[in-house]
Scaffold this active site. Structure first.
Site, PDB file in Angstrom:
ATOM      1  CB  SER A  59      -0.888   0.019   1.239  1.00 52.39           C
ATOM      2  OG  SER A  59      -1.571  -1.188   1.360  1.00 52.39           O
ATOM      3  CG  ASP A  91      -3.868  -3.615  -1.506  1.00 53.72           C
ATOM      4  OD1 ASP A  91      -4.824  -3.749  -2.278  1.00 53.72           O
ATOM      5  OD2 ASP A  91      -3.878  -3.990  -0.316  1.00 53.72           O
ATOM      6  CG  HIS A  92      -6.451  -0.351  -0.414  1.00 50.64           C
ATOM      7  ND1 HIS A  92      -7.811  -0.211  -0.528  1.00 50.64           N
ATOM      8  CD2 HIS A  92      -6.235  -1.619   0.018  1.00 50.64           C
ATOM      9  CE1 HIS A  92      -8.402  -1.342  -0.165  1.00 50.64           C
ATOM     10  NE2 HIS A  92      -7.461  -2.213   0.163  1.00 50.64           N
ATOM     11  CG  ASP A 113      -9.797   2.293  -2.253  1.00 50.81           C
ATOM     12  OD1 ASP A 113     -10.832   2.963  -2.436  1.00 50.81           O
ATOM     13  OD2 ASP A 113      -9.589   1.632  -1.223  1.00 50.81           O
ATOM     14  CG  HIS A 225      -9.497  -5.744  -1.224  1.00 48.98           C
ATOM     15  ND1 HIS A 225      -8.502  -4.823  -1.061  1.00 48.98           N
ATOM     16  CD2 HIS A 225      -9.621  -5.940  -2.557  1.00 48.98           C
ATOM     17  CE1 HIS A 225      -8.062  -4.448  -2.252  1.00 48.98           C
ATOM     18  NE2 HIS A 225      -8.723  -5.114  -3.175  1.00 48.98           N
ATOM     19  N   GLY A 226      -9.562  -8.115   2.316  1.00 49.80           N
ATOM     20  CA  GLY A 226      -9.927  -8.444   3.687  1.00 49.80           C
ATOM     21  C   GLY A 226     -10.124  -9.928   3.894  1.00 49.80           C
ATOM     22  N   GLY A 227      -9.171 -10.732   3.406  1.00 52.99           N
ATOM     23  CA  GLY A 227      -9.323 -12.190   3.487  1.00 52.99           C
ATOM     24  C   GLY A 227      -8.964 -12.779   4.841  1.00 52.99           C
ATOM     25  CG  ASN A 249      -1.832  -6.604   5.637  1.00 54.61           C
ATOM     26  OD1 ASN A 249      -0.917  -7.021   6.333  1.00 54.61           O
ATOM     27  ND2 ASN A 249      -1.955  -5.336   5.328  1.00 54.61           N
TER      28      ASN A 249
HETATM   29 ZN    ZN Z   1      -7.757  -4.094   0.727  1.00 57.43          ZN
END
Ligand code: ZN
Length: 305
Positions: A59, A91-92, A113, A225-227, A249
């Site tokens: 990120s 990412d993002h 994003d 996302h957010g796995g 993450n």
């Molecule tokens: Zn994410």
């Protein structure tokens, strides 16, 4: 050594073809956050052990910390040293300019994003920024990912539960996904179906019926996302439905910190913290990554590098 534009384009072509293959064969790329060299090494060792293709992602915080060209070089050095099929995702990315920098640095995957960085961004702002990145990505063929609205949560360990009534308000809809993909020309749609950033005291619940409806409504790739903190059976079903990228993450950060705290407590006289990280933290994070690669059905699928 910096990549040439020709090499970058070849990498992007390969990444694009592999995402299509993943969808056809029902597996997904794990996209693992690269916090530092130790986490990169953990991902690489897991990819070697499982013969799996992987993405590593940064990120803006890590880009600022490590340097965007250093990220590319670090990844390439590990990729060729260990013979791992590995790509980089930004990412993002908070702005069009930041995303352009990722494209120019040779990242194969770019997630734009702007609404996470600016919660007041209008739908028009989000579509315009995403479209600008899609257009610029033609330079290299990088794949662009986005979504109509930012995700809930944050990549940390949370003590509160998950209020699904609130979260549901931000779920993707098949119509919204279709309209957004059409308006922007994205390669990958980041779906919101119960996934949210961070690790919570309760397991996450994914709405796979909604995922199937989103899958049926759009042609492009789908990411989650957010796995972290999601029971593995959801991923095994999600890849069957056609998800081809899952971001991880917090589960890695949790393993990193808890293992580091323990090994520091157990070795009060050792001042080479790097040595302790290599000995205990890297294997602990590697174990997290390996279990995800199994859930994503990507073990045994790597190309020779
Ligand atoms: Zn994410």
């Amino acid at each position: 050594m910096p990549l040439t534009l020709r090499q970058i384009r070849l990498n992007c072509d390969t990444a694009r073809a592999r995402m299509a293959q993943a969808r056809a064969e029902h597996w997904a790329f794990g996209a693992f956050n690269l916090d530092d060299e130790a986490t990169l090494k953990a991902v690489v060792l897991a990819a070697v052990a499982k013969k799996a293709p992987v993405l590593v992602e940064v990120s803006q915080g890590e880009v600022d910390d490590i340097g965007i060209d250093n990220v590319r070089d670090l990844v390439d050095n590990f990729k060729y040293t260990y013979g791992v099929e590995m790509y980089v995702n930004l990412d993002h990315s908070p702005s069009v300019e930041a995303a352009m920098a990722g494209i120019e640095a040779g990242f194969e995957f770019i997630h734009i994003d702007v609404s996470q960085a600016n919660h007041d961004a209008s739908d028009e702002d989000i579509v315009a920024a995403t479209k600008a990145v899609v257009d610029y990505a033609q330079l290299t063929g990088a794949m662009v990912e986005s979504e109509p609205h930012y995700f809930g949560g944050s990549s940390n360990v949370h003590t509160e539960g998950i209020n699904y009534d609130e979260i549901k308000k931000t779920f993707s809809s098949p119509e919204g996904a279709h309209a957004f993909a059409l308006a922007t020309g994205i390669d990958t749609f980041a779906a919101a179906i119960g996934n949210l950033h961070g690790k919570y005291p309760v397991p996450k619940v994914l709405d796979l019926e909604l995922l199937q409806q989103v899958r049926d409504a759009i042609d492009c790739n789908i990411s989650l996302h957010g796995g972290s903190g999601t029971p593995g059976h959801y991923f095994r079903d999600a890849v069957k439905i056609g998800v081809t990228k899952v971001n991880i993450n917090s589960d890695m950060r949790y393993a990193y910190r808890t293992t580091l705290e323990k090994i520091l407590r157990d070795n009060p006289d050792e001042y080479s913290v790097a040595k302790l990280i290599g000995k205990a933290v890297v294997p602990a994070v590697q174990a997290v990554v390996e279990s995800k690669l199994e859930d994503f059905n990507s073990a045994g699928r790597a190309l020779d590098v």
